[in-house]
Design an enzyme around this catalytic site. Sequence first.
Site, PDB file in Angstrom:
ATOM      1  N   GLY A 118      29.124  36.348  41.655  1.00 53.39           N
ATOM      2  CA  GLY A 118      27.905  36.145  42.445  1.00 53.39           C
ATOM      3  C   GLY A 118      27.581  34.673  42.650  1.00 53.39           C
ATOM      4  O   GLY A 118      28.178  33.805  42.020  1.00 53.39           O
ATOM      5  N   ARG A 181      33.838  39.659  44.682  1.00 54.60           N
ATOM      6  CA  ARG A 181      34.069  40.441  43.467  1.00 54.60           C
ATOM      7  C   ARG A 181      35.345  41.245  43.686  1.00 54.60           C
ATOM      8  O   ARG A 181      35.728  41.524  44.817  1.00 54.60           O
ATOM      9  CB  ARG A 181      32.876  41.365  43.196  1.00 54.60           C
ATOM     10  CG  ARG A 181      31.569  40.597  42.967  1.00 54.60           C
ATOM     11  CD  ARG A 181      30.515  41.474  42.317  1.00 54.60           C
ATOM     12  NE  ARG A 181      29.222  40.805  42.286  1.00 54.60           N
ATOM     13  CZ  ARG A 181      28.817  40.005  41.300  1.00 54.60           C
ATOM     14  NH1 ARG A 181      29.607  39.768  40.279  1.00 54.60           N
ATOM     15  NH2 ARG A 181      27.628  39.441  41.334  1.00 54.60           N
ATOM     16  N   GLY A 182      35.986  41.629  42.596  1.00 57.28           N
ATOM     17  CA  GLY A 182      37.229  42.399  42.703  1.00 57.28           C
ATOM     18  C   GLY A 182      38.383  41.524  43.172  1.00 57.28           C
ATOM     19  O   GLY A 182      38.289  40.297  43.201  1.00 57.28           O
ATOM     20  N   GLY A 208      33.241  37.802  34.070  1.00 55.43           N
ATOM     21  CA  GLY A 208      34.383  38.479  34.693  1.00 55.43           C
ATOM     22  C   GLY A 208      35.428  37.472  35.144  1.00 55.43           C
ATOM     23  O   GLY A 208      36.634  37.645  34.887  1.00 55.43           O
ATOM     24  N   ASP A 237      22.631  34.520  35.026  1.00 55.90           N
ATOM     25  CA  ASP A 237      22.131  35.411  33.968  1.00 55.90           C
ATOM     26  C   ASP A 237      22.169  34.742  32.586  1.00 55.90           C
ATOM     27  O   ASP A 237      21.592  35.250  31.643  1.00 55.90           O
ATOM     28  CB  ASP A 237      22.960  36.702  33.912  1.00 55.90           C
ATOM     29  CG  ASP A 237      22.717  37.590  35.120  1.00 55.90           C
ATOM     30  OD1 ASP A 237      21.872  37.222  35.959  1.00 55.90           O
ATOM     31  OD2 ASP A 237      23.386  38.638  35.236  1.00 55.90           O
ATOM     32  N   TYR A 390      17.720  37.745  45.393  1.00 56.66           N
ATOM     33  CA  TYR A 390      18.727  36.802  45.874  1.00 56.66           C
ATOM     34  C   TYR A 390      18.146  35.419  46.145  1.00 56.66           C
ATOM     35  O   TYR A 390      18.882  34.437  46.178  1.00 56.66           O
ATOM     36  CB  TYR A 390      19.415  37.363  47.127  1.00 56.66           C
ATOM     37  CG  TYR A 390      20.260  38.574  46.792  1.00 56.66           C
ATOM     38  CD1 TYR A 390      21.490  38.422  46.160  1.00 56.66           C
ATOM     39  CD2 TYR A 390      19.815  39.860  47.047  1.00 56.66           C
ATOM     40  CE1 TYR A 390      22.255  39.525  45.806  1.00 56.66           C
ATOM     41  CE2 TYR A 390      20.562  40.971  46.702  1.00 56.66           C
ATOM     42  CZ  TYR A 390      21.786  40.800  46.091  1.00 56.66           C
ATOM     43  OH  TYR A 390      22.533  41.890  45.722  1.00 56.66           O
TER      44      TYR A 390
HETATM   45  N1  LIG Z   1      38.719  41.930  32.894  1.00 58.72           N
HETATM   46  C1  LIG Z   1      39.083  41.268  33.997  1.00 58.72           C
HETATM   47  N2  LIG Z   1      40.360  40.901  34.197  1.00 58.72           N
HETATM   48  C2  LIG Z   1      40.725  40.237  35.302  1.00 58.72           C
HETATM   49  N3  LIG Z   1      39.873  39.882  36.284  1.00 58.72           N
HETATM   50  C3  LIG Z   1      38.588  40.220  36.157  1.00 58.72           C
HETATM   51  C4  LIG Z   1      38.119  40.939  35.015  1.00 58.72           C
HETATM   52  N4  LIG Z   1      36.799  41.142  35.164  1.00 58.72           N
HETATM   53  C5  LIG Z   1      36.454  40.598  36.355  1.00 58.72           C
HETATM   54  N5  LIG Z   1      37.539  40.036  36.951  1.00 58.72           N
HETATM   55  C6  LIG Z   1      37.558  39.355  38.244  1.00 58.72           C
HETATM   56  O1  LIG Z   1      36.692  38.225  38.206  1.00 58.72           O
HETATM   57  C7  LIG Z   1      36.001  38.079  39.434  1.00 58.72           C
HETATM   58  C8  LIG Z   1      34.528  37.944  39.210  1.00 58.72           C
HETATM   59  O2  LIG Z   1      34.050  38.971  38.346  1.00 58.72           O
HETATM   60  P1  LIG Z   1      32.560  39.527  38.479  1.00 58.72           P
HETATM   61  O3  LIG Z   1      32.365  40.052  39.858  1.00 58.72           O
HETATM   62  O4  LIG Z   1      32.333  40.437  37.358  1.00 58.72           O
HETATM   63  O5  LIG Z   1      31.641  38.243  38.407  1.00 58.72           O
HETATM   64  P2  LIG Z   1      31.394  37.214  37.254  1.00 58.72           P
HETATM   65  O6  LIG Z   1      32.461  36.214  37.215  1.00 58.72           O
HETATM   66  O7  LIG Z   1      31.120  37.937  35.990  1.00 58.72           O
HETATM   67  O8  LIG Z   1      30.109  36.478  37.796  1.00 58.72           O
HETATM   68  P3  LIG Z   1      28.594  37.003  37.794  1.00 58.72           P
HETATM   69  O9  LIG Z   1      28.548  38.305  37.063  1.00 58.72           O
HETATM   70  O10 LIG Z   1      27.841  35.932  37.090  1.00 58.72           O
HETATM   71  O11 LIG Z   1      28.220  37.109  39.207  1.00 58.72           O
HETATM   72  C9  LIG Z   1      36.367  39.268  40.308  1.00 58.72           C
HETATM   73  O12 LIG Z   1      37.271  38.830  41.286  1.00 58.72           O
HETATM   74  C10 LIG Z   1      37.003  40.246  39.333  1.00 58.72           C
HETATM   75  O13 LIG Z   1      38.045  41.005  39.936  1.00 58.72           O
HETATM   76  O1  LIG Z   2      24.670  41.821  44.571  1.00 53.83           O
HETATM   77  P1  LIG Z   2      25.748  41.049  43.899  1.00 53.83           P
HETATM   78  O2  LIG Z   2      26.283  39.945  44.715  1.00 53.83           O
HETATM   79  O3  LIG Z   2      26.806  41.913  43.335  1.00 53.83           O
HETATM   80  O4  LIG Z   2      25.094  40.282  42.675  1.00 53.83           O
HETATM   81  C1  LIG Z   2      24.142  40.799  41.832  1.00 53.83           C
HETATM   82  C2  LIG Z   2      24.404  40.407  40.413  1.00 53.83           C
HETATM   83  O5  LIG Z   2      24.849  39.090  40.262  1.00 53.83           O
HETATM   84  C3  LIG Z   2      24.173  38.438  39.201  1.00 53.83           C
HETATM   85  O6  LIG Z   2      23.336  37.484  39.758  1.00 53.83           O
HETATM   86  C4  LIG Z   2      25.083  37.731  38.245  1.00 53.83           C
HETATM   87  O7  LIG Z   2      25.861  38.642  37.561  1.00 53.83           O
HETATM   88  C5  LIG Z   2      23.385  39.561  38.510  1.00 53.83           C
HETATM   89  O8  LIG Z   2      22.202  39.132  37.953  1.00 53.83           O
HETATM   90  C6  LIG Z   2      23.197  40.551  39.609  1.00 53.83           C
HETATM   91  O9  LIG Z   2      23.095  41.856  39.130  1.00 53.83           O
HETATM   92 MG   LIG Z   3      29.333  38.873  35.221  1.00 51.83          MG
END
Ligand SMILES: Nc1ncnc2c1ncn2[C@@H]1O[C@H](COP(=O)(O)OP(=O)(O)OP(=O)(O)O)[C@@H](O)[C@H]1O
Ligand SMILES: O=P(O)(O)OC[C@H]1O[C@](O)(CO)[C@@H](O)[C@@H]1O
Ligand SMILES: [Mg+2]
EC number: 2.7.1.11
Length: 502
Positions: A118, A181-182, A208, A237, A390
């Site tokens: 995010g 994401r993903g 992630g 967060d 947001y």
């Molecule tokens: N266990 C994992 N192994 C490999 N890649 C991962 C894993 N978990 C998440 N990712 C990849 O990391 C990227 C970001 O993950 P995610 O969407 O959970 O956001 P984040 O980095 O946790 O940030 P936030 O939650 O603060 O927005 C995605 O492209 C996802 O595919």
């Molecule tokens: O709608 P999106 O882009 O998945 O993001 C929402 C999430 O991203 C964060 O800002 C960070 O993980 C969370 O607080 C919230 O749930």
């Molecule tokens: Mg996260």
Amino acid sequence: MGSLDHNFNKTGLNISSMPNSQQQQQKIVIGEAGYVLEDVPNLSDYIPNLPTYPNPLQDNPSYSVVKQYFVDVDDTVAQKIVVHKNSPRGIHFRRAGPRQKVYFEPDDVYACVVTCGGLCPGLNTVIREIVCDLYYMYGVTRVMGIDGGYRGFYSKNTIPLTPKVVNGIHKRGGTILGTSRGGHDTKKIVDSIQDRGINQVYIIGGDGTQRGAAVIFEEIRRRGLNVAVAGIPKTIDNDIPVIDKSFGFDSAVEEAQRAISAAHVEATSFENGIGLVKLMGRDSGFIAMYATLASRDVDCCLIPESPFYLEGRGGLFEYIEHRLKANGHMVIVIAEGAGQELVSESLKSSDPSGNKPLHDVGLWISERLKEHFSKQKKMVINLKYIDPTYMIRAIPSNASDNVYCTLLAETAVHGAMAGYTGFTVGPVNGKHAYIPFDRIIEKQNKVVITDRMWARLLSSTLQPSFLGTRDIIKENKEEELPTQLADNSTTDDNSMEKQILR
Ligand SMILES: Nc1ncnc2c1ncn2[C@@H]1O[C@H](COP(=O)(O)OP(=O)(O)OP(=O)(O)O)[C@@H](O)[C@H]1O
Ligand SMILES: O=P(O)(O)OC[C@H]1O[C@](O)(CO)[C@@H](O)[C@@H]1O
Ligand SMILES: [Mg+2]
């Protein structure tokens, strides 16, 4: 103890119970008096005879004024700074900063930057500073951005990054590189890194993302590639452990004040006015907690870590009724992940990164409140629900976050140039350190409701604890959690009247 550089898996620590893969990964140095260094890998650990070069910074006029600019190889940062006379020295991390020797010649460096997950205030500042530090500190001119998160490695063209391209981006919210994401396909990502000849990878993202960075690093090490992988932690967060705080958090909390102020104005302008503000915080309620503490207009803060219930003695409805009768208005802040277990509808599927979906708890609680007060209590309430979700993360970072981002970027660049890899940068007790990925991804940082900060919040809002501390610890099977409250009282012996009269 001699130089701490590049001691790989020094024994002395009981690691026999760990699986083999973990034993190989961890780089632990044991010293005297219970000193433990959880070190980060270096390219020279798995690539023999790597040449080193003098750090070009030694000829940089801006930095030559600093008395001791290069970090001593033995400098480490303590994780725990409150100690007793006879307590062991505990866990340490390698201190971040420039080293006298580097493992890359500037002309050979081909660096890339990617942002994932995010949005967060400060993303553009980190990108800008990585590019400028590589250019101006180390003379590296080949830097590019990966478009749209991890999947951009294998599905998009790259974005050339120069100081001119990134000039001024720190004043904008979002990320100029895009994010997603993903789409984490380790093989495809590392193939792309290898095929393009990239040798420094800067990965900015949350828990992630850091998990993804850890597997990219493992694959790079398995292939024996001369590629440094540096993680820069990002999450509004504040759910990343070990580090003091994540960048953008302060900016987000500041922006949340505007929503809380609006809720307060609305609530105080109507009879039985309730201003309800929903803030981000999927599993960790830091934004809600800090925004509440900063505002002082909030009467109740609900976070995922502190369960609550609506009906009956000691419940939320009872507290709201008391508050309205006493003050005529009320402001409630709720973190988006709070009370999810109370919403009975079944949840939809996860997001592309596997994060669990959330109900709109703000909307749900608004409906329940209206229903309760109008139908059951025959009491008119004026509820205004504000959802700035947001808005608090799409803003540019504030001044202090900008400086913080600058330091994170700088230390990441110094680390990668010094051959360190498989690390996340961040301040630990105010000193920037290189932290191994396993430490960053092993758990989430959460508000500890038995800590003083949550107690401060309770004493500022005067809200009840809803479920007693002891019940929550029991529920979470976290008996080992240190309890700093003298009285782990439940709502029964901590009655609503007592709370409100304080
Ligand atoms: N266990 C994992 N192994 C490999 N890649 C991962 C894993 N978990 C998440 N990712 C990849 O990391 C990227 C970001 O993950 P995610 O969407 O959970 O956001 P984040 O980095 O946790 O940030 P936030 O939650 O603060 O927005 C995605 O492209 C996802 O595919
Ligand atoms: O709608 P999106 O882009 O998945 O993001 C929402 C999430 O991203 C964060 O800002 C960070 O993980 C969370 O607080 C919230 O749930
Ligand atoms: Mg996260």
